[in-house]
Design a protein around this motif. Structure first.
Motif, PDB file in Angstrom:
ATOM      1  N   LEU A  59      33.483  42.235  25.158  1.00 29.27           N
ATOM      2  CA  LEU A  59      32.789  41.096  24.354  1.00 29.27           C
ATOM      3  C   LEU A  59      33.402  40.075  23.692  1.00 29.27           C
ATOM      4  N   GLN A  60      34.858  40.748  23.068  1.00 24.95           N
ATOM      5  CA  GLN A  60      35.730  39.679  22.566  1.00 24.95           C
ATOM      6  C   GLN A  60      36.336  38.817  23.864  1.00 24.95           C
ATOM      7  N   LYS A  61      36.684  39.318  24.986  1.00 23.33           N
ATOM      8  CA  LYS A  61      37.045  38.359  26.152  1.00 23.33           C
ATOM      9  C   LYS A  61      35.925  37.387  26.434  1.00 23.33           C
TER      10      LYS A  61
ATOM     11  N   PRO B 275      35.418  30.109  27.794  1.00 23.57           N
ATOM     12  CA  PRO B 275      34.806  28.657  27.724  1.00 23.57           C
ATOM     13  C   PRO B 275      33.244  28.924  28.037  1.00 23.57           C
ATOM     14  N   GLN B 276      32.265  27.941  27.601  1.00 20.78           N
ATOM     15  CA  GLN B 276      31.272  28.055  27.671  1.00 20.78           C
ATOM     16  C   GLN B 276      30.620  28.476  29.298  1.00 20.78           C
ATOM     17  N   ASN B 277      31.003  27.558  30.033  1.00 21.77           N
ATOM     18  CA  ASN B 277      30.724  27.685  31.514  1.00 21.77           C
ATOM     19  C   ASN B 277      31.281  28.866  31.909  1.00 21.77           C
ATOM     20  N   VAL B 278      32.356  29.505  31.791  1.00 21.36           N
ATOM     21  CA  VAL B 278      32.925  30.521  32.074  1.00 21.36           C
ATOM     22  C   VAL B 278      32.257  32.041  31.731  1.00 21.36           C
ATOM     23  N   ARG B 279      31.654  31.700  30.337  1.00 19.42           N
ATOM     24  CA  ARG B 279      30.937  32.808  29.769  1.00 19.42           C
ATOM     25  C   ARG B 279      29.436  33.061  30.383  1.00 19.42           C
ATOM     26  N   GLU B 280      28.747  31.916  30.700  1.00 19.20           N
ATOM     27  CA  GLU B 280      27.641  31.802  31.288  1.00 19.20           C
ATOM     28  C   GLU B 280      27.848  32.481  32.772  1.00 19.20           C
ATOM     29  N   SER B 281      28.873  32.139  33.378  1.00 20.69           N
ATOM     30  CA  SER B 281      28.859  32.565  34.860  1.00 20.69           C
ATOM     31  C   SER B 281      29.081  34.126  34.656  1.00 20.69           C
ATOM     32  N   MET B 282      30.041  34.600  33.855  1.00 24.74           N
ATOM     33  CA  MET B 282      30.021  36.110  33.740  1.00 24.74           C
ATOM     34  C   MET B 282      28.966  36.967  33.364  1.00 24.74           C
ATOM     35  N   GLU B 283      27.974  36.421  32.496  1.00 25.64           N
ATOM     36  CA  GLU B 283      26.762  36.619  32.084  1.00 25.64           C
ATOM     37  C   GLU B 283      25.733  36.609  33.417  1.00 25.64           C
ATOM     38  N   ARG B 284      26.011  35.738  34.062  1.00 22.86           N
ATOM     39  CA  ARG B 284      25.007  35.638  35.245  1.00 22.86           C
ATOM     40  C   ARG B 284      25.402  36.813  36.273  1.00 22.86           C
ATOM     41  N   PHE B 285      26.636  37.030  36.470  1.00 23.89           N
ATOM     42  CA  PHE B 285      27.452  37.796  37.301  1.00 23.89           C
ATOM     43  C   PHE B 285      26.861  39.441  36.869  1.00 23.89           C
ATOM     44  N   LEU B 286      27.015  39.662  35.667  1.00 17.57           N
ATOM     45  CA  LEU B 286      26.388  40.935  35.101  1.00 17.57           C
ATOM     46  C   LEU B 286      25.178  41.244  35.186  1.00 17.57           C
TER      47      LEU B 286
END
Length: 81
Positions: free
Chosen positions: A58-60, A65-76
C-alpha cells in the motif's frame, strides 16, 4: 442565472478518476494481491474495488505517481486496458 459548463470543463470532469480508498482490516488469512504475502500481524488494506494490500505494498502504491498508481490498480483488477 446558472452558467452551463464549458466543453473544456466537461472534458476535464470526464477524465478525472477517483482514487481508490483503502480500509484497514485485521485478518491473518488474507494475502496481498500485489506481493502474495500474508501480514504476520494480520494488517491488510481493502480498496473499494476489493484489492487487498499489505502495508508495505500500500505504501509503495500510494508513493507512486497517479498514472502509475492507476495502472497498478487496473492490473490488480485484471483490467489493464
Amino acid at each position: 442565472p446558472t452558467q452551463a459548463p464549458t466543453f473544456n470543463a466537461l472534458k476535464i470532469l470526464r477524465h478525472q478518476k477517483v482514487t481508490n480508498m483503502y480500509e484497514k482490516l485485521m485478518d491473518k488469512t488474507i494475502q496481498c494481491d500485489l506481493c502474495g504475502e500474508k501480514n504476520p500481524e494480520g494488517e491488510v488494506y481493502k480498496s473499494d474495488d476489493m484489492i487487498y494490500l499489505c502495508p508495505e505494498c500500500l505504501q509503495k502504491i500510494e508513493a507512486a505517481p497517479q498514472n502509475v498508481r492507476e495502472s497498478m490498480e487496473r492490473f490488480l483488477l485484471g483490467n489493464v486496458l
